[in-house]
Design an enzyme around this catalytic site. Structure first.
Site, PDB file in Angstrom:
ATOM      1  N   SER A 177       0.822  -1.216   0.000  1.00 46.80           N
ATOM      2  CA  SER A 177       0.000   0.000   0.000  1.00 46.80           C
ATOM      3  C   SER A 177       0.852   1.261   0.000  1.00 46.80           C
ATOM      4  O   SER A 177       2.013   1.253   0.405  1.00 46.80           O
ATOM      5  CB  SER A 177      -0.904   0.019   1.233  1.00 46.80           C
ATOM      6  OG  SER A 177      -1.699  -1.138   1.268  1.00 46.80           O
TER       7      SER A 177
HETATM    8  N1  SAH Z   1      -0.107  -5.564   4.086  1.00 43.54           N
HETATM    9  C1  SAH Z   1       0.639  -5.843   2.881  1.00 43.54           C
HETATM   10  C2  SAH Z   1      -0.136  -5.521   1.609  1.00 43.54           C
HETATM   11  C3  SAH Z   1      -1.240  -6.448   1.416  1.00 43.54           C
HETATM   12  S1  SAH Z   1      -1.839  -6.689  -0.231  1.00 43.54           S
HETATM   13  C4  SAH Z   1       1.977  -5.173   2.873  1.00 43.54           C
HETATM   14  O1  SAH Z   1       2.324  -4.481   3.832  1.00 43.54           O
HETATM   15  O2  SAH Z   1       2.703  -5.372   1.897  1.00 43.54           O
HETATM   16  C5  SAH Z   1      -3.149  -7.771   0.222  1.00 43.54           C
HETATM   17  C6  SAH Z   1      -2.709  -9.172   0.554  1.00 43.54           C
HETATM   18  O3  SAH Z   1      -3.856  -9.862   1.041  1.00 43.54           O
HETATM   19  C7  SAH Z   1      -2.211  -9.962  -0.644  1.00 43.54           C
HETATM   20  O4  SAH Z   1      -0.940 -10.470  -0.382  1.00 43.54           O
HETATM   21  C8  SAH Z   1      -3.239 -11.087  -0.776  1.00 43.54           C
HETATM   22  O5  SAH Z   1      -2.693 -12.310  -1.237  1.00 43.54           O
HETATM   23  C9  SAH Z   1      -3.745 -11.211   0.645  1.00 43.54           C
HETATM   24  N2  SAH Z   1      -5.045 -11.860   0.819  1.00 43.54           N
HETATM   25  C10 SAH Z   1      -6.149 -11.801   0.035  1.00 43.54           C
HETATM   26  N3  SAH Z   1      -7.135 -12.553   0.559  1.00 43.54           N
HETATM   27  C11 SAH Z   1      -6.638 -13.090   1.724  1.00 43.54           C
HETATM   28  C12 SAH Z   1      -7.177 -13.940   2.721  1.00 43.54           C
HETATM   29  N4  SAH Z   1      -8.431 -14.424   2.680  1.00 43.54           N
HETATM   30  N5  SAH Z   1      -6.387 -14.289   3.758  1.00 43.54           N
HETATM   31  C13 SAH Z   1      -5.109 -13.828   3.854  1.00 43.54           C
HETATM   32  N6  SAH Z   1      -4.554 -13.023   2.933  1.00 43.54           N
HETATM   33  C14 SAH Z   1      -5.305 -12.642   1.889  1.00 43.54           C
END
Ligand code: SAH
Length: 221
Positions: free
Chosen positions: A65
């Site tokens: 993000s």
């Molecule tokens: N917080 C992260 C950015 C997250 S992007 C950072 O600091 O880089 C969103 C993430 O959520 C992705 O990696 C995606 O694979 C994950 N995601 C999506 N659905 C999910 C679920 N049900 N459980 C866990 N992770 C999930």
């Protein structure tokens, strides 16, 4: 100089002009963002871009993000040193690195094993210890370590997954992007005497939260 020390000036400018200037004032959050080497959490070749005012691709169609959004969400969690924190969506591991700087216990759940592995490598390179990365469906929360004083969801779903509200401790704070596929409202939920209060924090655009209590699959819903 170690690779963790690189980009100090870029980091300082990011905090000053993108974050403090836009109203994030929690000194602990600002200090954590000055400290954590964000350039170690982006793919090779993106190191300089790591300090720009935008999200970046991290592979598998996912993104790290925009720094300002990370700062707002972290500040709104109102973390205390003893807090137990659950993150859903480990991605690069950057948000988790900030959380463990500010709280006692951090568990971060990631759906995609490749990203979870890479996040663990990023955290190790950055010298961050204490984050437990779990591969699984974070829409179900992570009941073995519940309840949590704070929960942060970094992917968007049509509603806040019920299990996450259940796993929030009394007095706990939850931050999640909620709404339709492309852009959503950032919602802060606070649990008091078993009741929940929801506070909207503004518009955001996050990748989808895919799982039992989120979007149903890559093609949605
Ligand atoms: N917080 C992260 C950015 C997250 S992007 C950072 O600091 O880089 C969103 C993430 O959520 C992705 O990696 C995606 O694979 C994950 N995601 C999506 N659905 C999910 C679920 N049900 N459980 C866990 N992770 C999930």
């Amino acid at each position: 100089m170690t690779e963790t020390d690189l980009c100090r000036d870029e980091r300082e400018e990011m905090v000053e002009f993108q974050i403090r200037a836009r109203g994030v004032r929690d000194q602990r959050v600002l200090a954590a963002m000055r400290k954590i080497p964000r350039h170690l959490f982006v793919p090779k070749g993106f190191e300089r871009a790591a300090y720009e005012d935008r999200p970046l691709p991290i592979g598998e169609g996912q993104t790290i993000s925009q720094p300002y959004i990370v700062a707002v969400m972290t500040e709104q969690l109102e973390l205390k040193p003893q807090d137990r924190v659950l993150e859903i969506g480990t991605g690069s591991g950057y948000q988790a690195a900030l959380l463990v700087e500010l709280a006692g216990t951090v568990i971060s759940v990631e759906r995609l094993r490749d990203l979870a592995d890479r996040a663990q490598q990023n955290l190790a390179r950055a010298g961050v210890t204490g984050v437990r990365v779990v591969v699984g469906d974070g829409t179900q929360g992570y009941s073995p370590e519940a309840p949590y004083n704070a929960i942060i969801v970094t992917a968007a779903s049509p509603d806040i997954p019920g299990p996450l509200i259940e796993q929030l401790a009394e007095g706990g704070r939850l931050i999640a992007p909620v709404g339709p596929r492309d852009c959503q409202d950032l919602i802060k939920l606070v649990k008091r005497e078993g009741r929940v209060e929801k506070i909207p924090l503004g518009g955001v655009c996050f990748v989808p939260l895919i799982g039992q209590f989120g979007w149903r699959g890559e093609g949605y819903p």
